[in-house]
Write a protein that holds these residues in place. Structure first.
Motif, PDB file in Angstrom:
ATOM      1  N   ASP A   1     -28.745  -5.146 -10.948  1.00  0.00           N
ATOM      2  CA  ASP A   1     -29.201  -6.568 -10.433  1.00  0.00           C
ATOM      3  C   ASP A   1     -27.966  -7.425 -10.514  1.00  0.00           C
ATOM      4  O   ASP A   1     -28.172  -8.125  -9.564  1.00  0.00           O
ATOM      5  CB  ASP A   1     -30.174  -7.206 -11.416  1.00  0.00           C
ATOM      6  CG  ASP A   1     -30.875  -8.328 -10.770  1.00  0.00           C
ATOM      7  OD1 ASP A   1     -31.296  -8.556  -9.722  1.00  0.00           O
ATOM      8  OD2 ASP A   1     -30.682  -9.272 -11.766  1.00  0.00           O
ATOM      9  N   VAL A   2     -26.903  -7.201 -11.145  1.00  0.00           N
ATOM     10  CA  VAL A   2     -25.839  -8.041 -10.957  1.00  0.00           C
ATOM     11  C   VAL A   2     -24.627  -7.191 -10.769  1.00  0.00           C
ATOM     12  O   VAL A   2     -24.614  -6.035 -11.314  1.00  0.00           O
ATOM     13  CB  VAL A   2     -25.630  -8.820 -12.390  1.00  0.00           C
ATOM     14  CG1 VAL A   2     -26.969  -9.922 -12.417  1.00  0.00           C
ATOM     15  CG2 VAL A   2     -25.691  -8.014 -13.530  1.00  0.00           C
ATOM     16  N   TRP A   3     -23.723  -7.732  -9.987  1.00  0.00           N
ATOM     17  CA  TRP A   3     -22.461  -6.658  -9.341  1.00  0.00           C
ATOM     18  C   TRP A   3     -21.060  -7.362  -9.766  1.00  0.00           C
ATOM     19  O   TRP A   3     -20.933  -8.594  -9.574  1.00  0.00           O
ATOM     20  CB  TRP A   3     -22.936  -6.836  -8.081  1.00  0.00           C
ATOM     21  CG  TRP A   3     -24.397  -6.093  -7.622  1.00  0.00           C
ATOM     22  CD1 TRP A   3     -25.479  -7.286  -7.852  1.00  0.00           C
ATOM     23  CD2 TRP A   3     -24.740  -5.127  -7.216  1.00  0.00           C
ATOM     24  NE1 TRP A   3     -26.352  -6.517  -7.325  1.00  0.00           N
ATOM     25  CE2 TRP A   3     -26.158  -5.503  -6.750  1.00  0.00           C
ATOM     26  CE3 TRP A   3     -24.157  -4.034  -6.704  1.00  0.00           C
ATOM     27  CZ2 TRP A   3     -26.896  -4.283  -6.559  1.00  0.00           C
ATOM     28  CZ3 TRP A   3     -24.854  -2.918  -6.494  1.00  0.00           C
ATOM     29  CH2 TRP A   3     -26.298  -3.030  -6.116  1.00  0.00           C
ATOM     30  N   GLU A   4     -20.083  -6.405  -9.763  1.00  0.00           N
ATOM     31  CA  GLU A   4     -18.797  -6.943  -9.802  1.00  0.00           C
ATOM     32  C   GLU A   4     -18.429  -7.518  -8.452  1.00  0.00           C
ATOM     33  O   GLU A   4     -19.120  -6.955  -7.382  1.00  0.00           O
ATOM     34  CB  GLU A   4     -17.924  -5.646 -10.172  1.00  0.00           C
ATOM     35  CG  GLU A   4     -18.035  -5.167 -11.622  1.00  0.00           C
ATOM     36  CD  GLU A   4     -16.888  -4.241 -11.992  1.00  0.00           C
ATOM     37  OE1 GLU A   4     -15.605  -4.880 -12.005  1.00  0.00           O
ATOM     38  OE2 GLU A   4     -16.997  -3.051 -12.113  1.00  0.00           O
ATOM     39  N   ASN A   5     -17.554  -8.638  -8.404  1.00  0.00           N
ATOM     40  CA  ASN A   5     -17.035  -9.123  -6.939  1.00  0.00           C
ATOM     41  C   ASN A   5     -18.263  -9.729  -6.288  1.00  0.00           C
ATOM     42  O   ASN A   5     -18.459  -9.725  -5.211  1.00  0.00           O
ATOM     43  CB  ASN A   5     -16.547  -7.935  -6.098  1.00  0.00           C
ATOM     44  CG  ASN A   5     -15.119  -7.698  -6.891  1.00  0.00           C
ATOM     45  OD1 ASN A   5     -14.633  -8.418  -7.673  1.00  0.00           O
ATOM     46  ND2 ASN A   5     -14.927  -6.386  -6.734  1.00  0.00           N
ATOM     47  N   GLU A   6     -19.545  -9.851  -7.029  1.00  0.00           N
ATOM     48  CA  GLU A   6     -20.808 -10.618  -6.251  1.00  0.00           C
ATOM     49  C   GLU A   6     -20.240 -11.784  -5.686  1.00  0.00           C
ATOM     50  O   GLU A   6     -19.490 -12.526  -6.309  1.00  0.00           O
ATOM     51  CB  GLU A   6     -21.931 -10.878  -7.362  1.00  0.00           C
ATOM     52  CG  GLU A   6     -23.121 -11.196  -7.095  1.00  0.00           C
ATOM     53  CD  GLU A   6     -23.935 -11.537  -7.975  1.00  0.00           C
ATOM     54  OE1 GLU A   6     -24.508 -12.468  -8.222  1.00  0.00           O
ATOM     55  OE2 GLU A   6     -24.376 -10.566  -8.902  1.00  0.00           O
ATOM     56  N   PRO A   7     -21.120 -12.234  -4.464  1.00  0.00           N
ATOM     57  CA  PRO A   7     -21.777 -11.364  -3.840  1.00  0.00           C
ATOM     58  C   PRO A   7     -21.318 -10.297  -2.910  1.00  0.00           C
ATOM     59  O   PRO A   7     -22.238  -9.703  -2.173  1.00  0.00           O
ATOM     60  CB  PRO A   7     -22.434 -12.598  -2.885  1.00  0.00           C
ATOM     61  CG  PRO A   7     -21.274 -13.422  -2.556  1.00  0.00           C
ATOM     62  CD  PRO A   7     -20.273 -13.459  -3.859  1.00  0.00           C
ATOM     63  N   ASP A   8     -19.858 -10.003  -2.823  1.00  0.00           N
ATOM     64  CA  ASP A   8     -19.702  -8.936  -2.073  1.00  0.00           C
ATOM     65  C   ASP A   8     -19.665  -7.704  -2.858  1.00  0.00           C
ATOM     66  O   ASP A   8     -18.589  -7.120  -3.423  1.00  0.00           O
ATOM     67  CB  ASP A   8     -18.072  -9.175  -1.661  1.00  0.00           C
ATOM     68  CG  ASP A   8     -17.768 -10.392  -0.864  1.00  0.00           C
ATOM     69  OD1 ASP A   8     -18.487 -10.384   0.239  1.00  0.00           O
ATOM     70  OD2 ASP A   8     -17.087 -11.265  -0.745  1.00  0.00           O
ATOM     71  N   ILE A   9     -20.988  -7.138  -2.757  1.00  0.00           N
ATOM     72  CA  ILE A   9     -21.187  -6.100  -3.778  1.00  0.00           C
ATOM     73  C   ILE A   9     -20.473  -4.652  -3.158  1.00  0.00           C
ATOM     74  O   ILE A   9     -20.385  -4.559  -1.914  1.00  0.00           O
ATOM     75  CB  ILE A   9     -22.801  -5.974  -3.810  1.00  0.00           C
ATOM     76  CG1 ILE A   9     -23.338  -5.393  -2.514  1.00  0.00           C
ATOM     77  CG2 ILE A   9     -23.422  -7.123  -4.197  1.00  0.00           C
ATOM     78  CD1 ILE A   9     -24.919  -5.087  -2.497  1.00  0.00           C
ATOM     79  N   HIS A  10     -20.250  -3.959  -4.152  1.00  0.00           N
ATOM     80  CA  HIS A  10     -19.624  -2.538  -4.004  1.00  0.00           C
ATOM     81  C   HIS A  10     -20.599  -1.498  -3.135  1.00  0.00           C
ATOM     82  O   HIS A  10     -21.792  -1.418  -3.684  1.00  0.00           O
ATOM     83  CB  HIS A  10     -19.046  -1.936  -5.071  1.00  0.00           C
ATOM     84  CG  HIS A  10     -18.051  -2.471  -5.701  1.00  0.00           C
ATOM     85  ND1 HIS A  10     -17.526  -2.519  -6.876  1.00  0.00           N
ATOM     86  CD2 HIS A  10     -17.220  -3.696  -5.303  1.00  0.00           C
ATOM     87  CE1 HIS A  10     -16.558  -3.361  -7.143  1.00  0.00           C
ATOM     88  NE2 HIS A  10     -16.467  -3.828  -6.296  1.00  0.00           N
ATOM     89  N   LEU A  11     -20.530  -1.147  -1.993  1.00  0.00           N
ATOM     90  CA  LEU A  11     -21.167  -0.386  -1.357  1.00  0.00           C
ATOM     91  C   LEU A  11     -21.717   1.100  -1.993  1.00  0.00           C
ATOM     92  O   LEU A  11     -22.492   1.377  -1.952  1.00  0.00           O
ATOM     93  CB  LEU A  11     -20.803  -0.163   0.158  1.00  0.00           C
ATOM     94  CG  LEU A  11     -20.509  -1.320   0.951  1.00  0.00           C
ATOM     95  CD1 LEU A  11     -20.035  -1.041   2.331  1.00  0.00           C
ATOM     96  CD2 LEU A  11     -21.891  -2.111   1.096  1.00  0.00           C
ATOM     97  N   ASP A  12     -20.382   1.430  -2.606  1.00  0.00           N
ATOM     98  CA  ASP A  12     -20.785   2.912  -3.431  1.00  0.00           C
ATOM     99  C   ASP A  12     -21.889   2.634  -4.821  1.00  0.00           C
ATOM    100  O   ASP A  12     -22.800   3.428  -4.716  1.00  0.00           O
ATOM    101  CB  ASP A  12     -19.245   3.354  -3.951  1.00  0.00           C
ATOM    102  CG  ASP A  12     -18.641   3.989  -2.813  1.00  0.00           C
ATOM    103  OD1 ASP A  12     -18.860   4.153  -1.832  1.00  0.00           O
ATOM    104  OD2 ASP A  12     -17.143   4.204  -2.945  1.00  0.00           O
TER     105      ASP A  12
END
Length: 375
Positions: free
Chosen positions: A233-244
């Protein structure tokens, strides 16, 4: 008159502030407006970072900043303290909402993977407001929980943490820590390649903060077959989430685990109350919103718990829209990720949703999840 600058997406914020303040709303997508120079107080969300780089010149009248979120890693509180600015957060505002998200996600996962949840253990990493609520609801639905929180163990004589080994020996890990890069207990990349080495997990869930889990290490371990599934639900470099990472997730959502009408009401009220106390203002009269939602679909429309849960919780709707962003708008995913978070209709928490007795007979677990029965 007190000039208050507030993020326009803070839920119903105007109703929690006295009419005596001069409230101006701003669009966070445009950054901080020039009116910040006249502000005595500022109310923000996680999408607005506050630090020496983003606010290099502290306005002379500014003495209060509040964030309508439990997490505070987007704010350099020491920097604010050095300039005599009182900082307030909304810790605990969304605890119940996150707990319902985790329970829903686990039930969807268990049905899809044909897993009996009574046979698996969940290591809850971080046992503050949110982690405590998560542990409570998971116990009610029959899971074994292991709670790990060394900082709380030190400050709370009534709490005893599990050992690191006990936590990492669980089948599932669910994260509920703040994001700290410094201090005695840093959490940045807490789950890294070293902790994953030599271990296997059925599922890793991160609904805490992007960066608490090292996504690269997760993907490497998944490729080795040592982690079956991830829910993010939460991402590294959010909001530019990793596509992989998005592509590998069993379930992916846009930082909305804590989103509900009740959680947003709490967030606005918590920071508004702190502002009122700070400036010694009079509290406004607020009408209690105890909305009752009658779920009127026929029980025989639902052949499984999953089919019912995705009607009662928008978790799959969020995933569908995030998938569309990732698939069709990869270069605008950051902008659209934030827009989805800000503008998607808020849900009601389970206690506000009333079901007929037939549902509880068909799916007894609904009572443990906190749904209400139509009287």
């Amino acid at each position: 008159m007190i000039n208050v600058l507030a993020d326009q997406y803070l839920y119903n914020i105007q109703s929690y502030l006295p009419e005596s303040v001069n409230l101006q709303l701003f669009d966070p997508a445009q950054g901080l407006p020039s009116e910040v120079e006249q502000a005595h107080a500022m109310l923000i969300r996680t999408v607005i970072p506050i630090n020496k780089q983003t606010l290099p010149n502290i306005p002379k009248n500014l003495t209060f900043i509040g964030t309508g979120s439990s997490g505070t890693d987007h704010v350099d509180s020491q920097y604010l303290g050095n300039h005599n600015i009182h900082f307030a957060d909304a810790a605990g505002c969304n605890a119940r909402s996150v707990a319902e998200y985790i329970a829903t996600a686990l039930l969807l996962w268990s049905e899809k993977r044909n897993k009996d949840l009574s046979t698996v253990s969940v290591g809850i990493i971080g046992v503050g407001h949110v982690g405590t609520k998560v542990a409570d609801i998971l116990k009610k639905v029959g899971l074994q929980t292991v709670t790990y929180d060394p900082p709380r163990d030190q400050r709370d004589s009534g709490f005893t943490t599990a050992s690191l080994e006990e936590a990492l020996s669980c089948d599932i890990l669910s994260f509920h820590t703040p994001l700290n890069k410094k201090g005695k207990y840093p959490t940045y990349h807490w789950l890294d390649q070293r902790k994953l080495e030599g271990r296997t997990f059925d599922l890793i869930i991160n609904s805490a903060r992007g960066g608490v889990v090292d996504e690269r290490a997760l993907l490497n371990t998944m490729k080795q077959g040592k982690i079956r599934d991830i829910i993010i639900d939460v991402w590294e470099n959010e909001p530019d989430i990793h596509l992989d990472t998005a592509g590998a997730a069993f379930l992916k959502t846009p930082h909305i685990a804590g989103y509900s009408i009740q959680a947003k009401e709490n967030a606005s009220k918590f920071i508004a109350d702190d502002l009122i106390d700070h400036f010694d203002l009079e509290r406004p009269q607020i009408e209690t919103n105890d909305q009752k939602i009658i779920f009127d679909k026929r029980p025989d429309e639902f052949t499984s718990l999953s089919s019912l849960l995705i009607e009662l919780h928008p978790i799959k709707n969020y995933e569908q829209q995030l998938t569309e962003i990732v698939k069709n708008h990869p270069h605008k995913r950051g902008e659209m990720f934030n827009k989805l978070r800000a503008e998607f209709p808020l849900r009601q928490q389970f206690a506000q949703i009333h079901l007929t007795k037939t549902y509880f007979k068909q799916f007894p677990i609904l009572k443990e999840l906190g749904f209400s029965e139509i009287s």
